[in-house]
Design a protein around this motif. Sequence first.
Motif, short mmCIF file in Angstrom:
data_model
loop_
_atom_site.label_atom_id
_atom_site.label_comp_id
_atom_site.label_asym_id
_atom_site.label_seq_id
_atom_site.Cartn_x
_atom_site.Cartn_y
_atom_site.Cartn_z
N VAL A 170 6.80 2.92 -7.52
CA VAL A 170 5.97 3.11 -8.71
C VAL A 170 4.61 2.43 -8.50
N PRO A 171 3.50 3.16 -8.72
CA PRO A 171 2.18 2.55 -8.50
C PRO A 171 1.78 1.64 -9.65
N PHE A 172 0.92 0.68 -9.35
CA PHE A 172 0.36 -0.18 -10.40
C PHE A 172 -1.01 -0.64 -9.94
N TRP A 173 -1.89 -0.89 -10.93
CA TRP A 173 -3.22 -1.40 -10.61
C TRP A 173 -3.15 -2.91 -10.42
N ASN A 174 -3.69 -3.37 -9.33
CA ASN A 174 -3.63 -4.77 -8.95
C ASN A 174 -5.04 -5.33 -8.83
N ARG A 175 -5.36 -6.33 -9.68
CA ARG A 175 -6.61 -7.05 -9.49
C ARG A 175 -6.32 -8.16 -8.50
N GLU A 207 2.07 9.99 -11.77
CA GLU A 207 3.23 9.18 -11.43
C GLU A 207 3.34 7.94 -12.31
N SER A 208 2.20 7.36 -12.65
CA SER A 208 2.21 6.08 -13.36
C SER A 208 2.26 6.29 -14.86
N GLY A 209 3.23 5.65 -15.50
CA GLY A 209 3.32 5.77 -16.94
C GLY A 209 2.21 5.04 -17.65
N GLN A 237 0.83 -1.20 0.00
CA GLN A 237 0.00 0.00 0.00
C GLN A 237 0.87 1.25 0.00
N GLY A 238 0.29 2.35 -0.49
CA GLY A 238 1.00 3.62 -0.55
C GLY A 238 0.07 4.79 -0.29
N ALA A 259 -6.77 6.41 -8.41
CA ALA A 259 -5.79 7.19 -7.67
C ALA A 259 -6.05 8.67 -7.85
N SER A 260 -5.44 9.47 -6.97
CA SER A 260 -5.56 10.91 -7.11
C SER A 260 -4.83 11.35 -8.37
N GLU A 261 -5.02 12.61 -8.74
CA GLU A 261 -4.41 13.11 -9.97
C GLU A 261 -2.89 12.96 -9.93
N SER A 262 -2.28 13.18 -8.75
CA SER A 262 -0.83 13.06 -8.66
C SER A 262 -0.38 11.63 -8.92
#
Length: 417
Positions: A138-143, A201-203, A104-105, A194-197
């Motif tokens: 680095v954030p990523f979407w996790n199912r 951050e995520s490509g 988590q972040g 996620a928020s706009e920031s």
Amino acid sequence: DMPIFGHPVASWKRSVATSLIHTIYEPTIDTQNTMVFEEASKTSSLPEVSSQTKEKTVEVFDDQKHGVVLADSNQIITHCNSMFVELTGYNVNDVIGKNCRILQGKNTDQKTVEFIRAALKRGEGCQVMILNYRKNGVPFWNRLSIQPLLDKHGRIRKFVGIQIERSLPVSRFAPVMPWKVGIKKEGPRLLTVASESAVKESGELQILEEKKSKPKISLHDVSFVAETNLPTIKGKYRVRAYKDNKTRQEIMCIIWGKIEASSGLHVRAHDQCFTSEVLGSLKCDCKQQLDFAMEHIKKTSGMVIYLPQEGRGMGLAHKIKAYAVQEHGYDTVDAQHVLGFPDDSRTYAAIPGILQEMNIKSIKLMTNNPRKIRHLKALGIQIDSRIPIVTPTNKHSEGYLKTKHHRQGHMNVGEDR
């Protein structure tokens, strides 16, 4: 997909979890179709695993194409596979003995976290879409799918977690991103986005301009099956049955009057709603819209095209899952996103074939839904005008109708109040 609640093996017996657990502990299936483990002793631990089985376990873990972790009944990680290491950047020593909270972040949605926590506390499985973070930040979407594993006494012995990276198209969330479409949205932003920031951050999550050209939608071939006259409490209607030869769905056309070869025909494209039309649910206005349309065509002649697209195309079981998610504070749109579905999965590609078969040249569409209008026009249907549907609301449907209006642009919602 695993069930959001409960432990039925039938829906996930071919999943990663099953092959993994069968390799490690060789569970049996009881009369309730639940996965259970034979106890070797009266202790709270699972049967001792031999060194040979441990080696085989590593092979099974590494053979999976998705990240997999195995945790004890306290949700402490005891195993992880190489794909989990590759996905998250954490090595085995980083995660063994830890909780998956390490993923988590700052922009991980806390309502989603609470939803997971509440499900596990009840001893239930869950499946969510959540924003996690790799070791490098680095954030990523996790199912994420989590399933508890029970012993024969119904006690939880292990949890299996499966992580599948997903790159979500931002266009799915465009109607609820104020910074993209320039609209003011009341209340919190989309709970699973996620928020706009974080998006910056995520490509993988780039805000793209929507294409102005009409979407290319392929038409479905349909076959006429039969027609009959059907007496109902509202009167005697003509009912024509069609089959969508691509989806194999059976579509019913409820007709009043002689409508063949007409122009400007009053038409309602209505999607099945078992919960309201059969059970009398007060959570939505679907039955009221169907009643409105069936009464309306008696005055003008017309047709209701009844399509088997429960839960905006998710299906009845997923619709019930979405209801369960809504009990944790999500609105109808966010609940579908949590389950990995878009705002609306319905298609109307069979309707042109039905209209063509009856030589109907143009229609006046009964709807409050702008997406439906756009979709039908993109399919080549000539819509002469829109007929608003105004129905009563109640305390149980107010939130649903407000979401349709504010999040999906539905018109004429609650105007009779």
